[in-house]
Design a protein around this motif. Structure first.
Motif, PDB file in Angstrom:
ATOM      1  N   ALA A 105      -6.514  19.258 -23.385  1.00 15.53           N
ATOM      2  CA  ALA A 105      -5.606  18.860 -22.307  1.00 15.53           C
ATOM      3  C   ALA A 105      -5.602  17.338 -22.210  1.00 15.53           C
ATOM      4  N   MET A 106      -4.502  16.824 -21.691  1.00 22.24           N
ATOM      5  CA  MET A 106      -4.387  15.389 -21.455  1.00 22.24           C
ATOM      6  C   MET A 106      -4.038  15.174 -19.980  1.00 22.24           C
ATOM      7  N   ARG A 107      -4.813  14.345 -19.327  1.00 29.02           N
ATOM      8  CA  ARG A 107      -4.646  14.119 -17.893  1.00 29.02           C
ATOM      9  C   ARG A 107      -4.143  12.699 -17.663  1.00 29.02           C
ATOM     10  N   LEU A 108      -3.015  12.587 -16.992  1.00 32.88           N
ATOM     11  CA  LEU A 108      -2.451  11.294 -16.609  1.00 32.88           C
ATOM     12  C   LEU A 108      -2.939  10.965 -15.208  1.00 32.88           C
ATOM     13  N   LEU A 109      -3.445   9.751 -14.993  1.00 30.23           N
ATOM     14  CA  LEU A 109      -4.055   9.394 -13.705  1.00 30.23           C
ATOM     15  C   LEU A 109      -3.503   8.085 -13.175  1.00 30.23           C
ATOM     16  N   ASN A 110      -3.285   8.069 -11.864  1.00 30.88           N
ATOM     17  CA  ASN A 110      -2.870   6.847 -11.178  1.00 30.88           C
ATOM     18  C   ASN A 110      -3.720   6.654  -9.934  1.00 30.88           C
ATOM     19  N   TYR A 111      -4.314   5.454  -9.837  1.00 30.99           N
ATOM     20  CA  TYR A 111      -5.144   5.105  -8.682  1.00 30.99           C
ATOM     21  C   TYR A 111      -4.408   4.026  -7.888  1.00 30.99           C
ATOM     22  N   PRO A 112      -4.007   4.296  -6.652  1.00 29.55           N
ATOM     23  CA  PRO A 112      -3.314   3.289  -5.856  1.00 29.55           C
ATOM     24  C   PRO A 112      -4.280   2.184  -5.421  1.00 29.55           C
ATOM     25  N   PRO A 113      -3.772   1.033  -5.034  1.00 28.53           N
ATOM     26  CA  PRO A 113      -4.642  -0.061  -4.579  1.00 28.53           C
ATOM     27  C   PRO A 113      -5.438   0.328  -3.341  1.00 28.53           C
ATOM     28  N   GLY A 114      -6.601  -0.309  -3.196  1.00 27.33           N
ATOM     29  CA  GLY A 114      -7.443  -0.112  -2.016  1.00 27.33           C
ATOM     30  C   GLY A 114      -7.861  -1.451  -1.456  1.00 27.33           C
ATOM     31  N   ASP A 115      -8.989  -1.449  -0.743  1.00 28.76           N
ATOM     32  CA  ASP A 115      -9.484  -2.696  -0.148  1.00 28.76           C
ATOM     33  C   ASP A 115     -11.004  -2.722  -0.233  1.00 28.76           C
ATOM     34  N   GLU A 116     -11.624  -3.645   0.478  1.00 26.13           N
ATOM     35  CA  GLU A 116     -13.076  -3.809   0.381  1.00 26.13           C
ATOM     36  C   GLU A 116     -13.854  -2.614   0.918  1.00 26.13           C
ATOM     37  N   ASN A 117     -13.183  -1.723   1.627  1.00 27.80           N
ATOM     38  CA  ASN A 117     -13.841  -0.531   2.156  1.00 27.80           C
ATOM     39  C   ASN A 117     -13.686   0.686   1.236  1.00 27.80           C
ATOM     40  N   THR A 118     -13.029   0.499   0.105  1.00 22.79           N
ATOM     41  CA  THR A 118     -12.813   1.600  -0.833  1.00 22.79           C
ATOM     42  C   THR A 118     -14.092   1.917  -1.594  1.00 22.79           C
TER      43      THR A 118
END
Length: 250
Positions: A105-118
């Motif tokens: 399987a191939m998994r496409l991933l997207n991580y949105p921006p966060g901040d210093e509390n992430t």
């Protein structure tokens, strides 16, 4: 060029409303993903999807090259007659032959921006299968747990990250170990070799990656017992492996 096109296509695929039926928001990690099980699961309807299909096929070739190299590194350099059931197959193609059903399987991933509390953008885990091949866009945060600390996995332009899965660890009696890894944020727990400032900079950016999960054939347990990789254990038992019907998804 193919790697760049594949990452760009993954981003467009995850953002496209026409793919909303296969794009999922992770229940705990701050990310969205699409799991594509097999090349034919990718709709052949656009240049974008053509790039993903081409990358998928390239990963299958890379998987076999790596499995063959691993077998040779373990000393599996001889072959036996397929009609001789008393002699285990120790040929360089042994692992490759256990993957000829292309159970992957191939998994496409997207991580949105966060901040210093992430905290973790992807929780710490190891993969279930034999090999994971990971392509990233170079945004930092990927870490592996080595010698009691989390250490940054460097981005190498044109390269892929290779993770050992738990099944391959079992096959080799832990000579090769499953890699505990995560995508860290500035608020992630544990000792890290990466400064908080660096992680704050990384988490401020969108991160895209493509993970390819290689699992063995469905009858891997039987095949492994017949093959007896590495012979018998000191206590006389044979190597065992989990049933290979699952897929690496964490």
């Amino acid at each position: 060029d193919l790697q760049r096109r594949a990452l760009e296509s993954a981003s467009r695929f995850l953002a496209s409303s026409s793919n909303s039926n296969v794009v999922t928001r992770h229940p705990s990690d701050p990310k969205t993903y699409a799991m594509l099980e097999g090349v034919n699961s990718i709709p052949d309807s656009s240049l974008m999807n053509g790039d993903l299909r081409e990358w998928y096929e390239a990963l299958r070739v890379t998987r076999d090259v790596l499995l063959r190299a691993i077998a040779m590194g373990l000393g599996m350099t001889s072959s036996s007659s397929p009609d001789d059931n008393d002699v285990p197959d120790h040929s360089p193609d042994y692992f490759v032959n256990l993957h000829n059903e292309n159970n992957d399987a191939m998994r496409l991933l997207n991580y949105p921006p966060g901040d210093e509390n992430t905290g973790n953008r992807c929780k710490e885990h190891s993969d279930y299968g034999t090999l994971t091949l990971l392509l990233t866009d170079g945004v930092g945060g990927l870490e592996a747990y080595v010698d009691g600390a989390w250490r940054a996995v460097p981005h190498v332009e044109g390269g892929v990250v290779v993770n050992i899965g738990s099944i391959l660890g079992e096959w080799t009696r832990q000579e090769l170990k499953a890699t505990l890894h995560r995508v860290a944020g500035p608020a992630s727990a544990g000792i890290s070799s990466v400064s908080k400032e660096v992680l704050v900079g990384a988490v401020a950016r969108t991160r895209t990656s493509i993970a390819y999960f290689a699992d063995p054939n469905g009858d891997v347990s039987t095949a492994l017992e017949q093959g007896r990789i590495g012979g018998e254990n000191d206590d006389g038992g044979k190597g065992e492996v989990e049933d290979g019907n699952g897929m690496s998804v964490s």
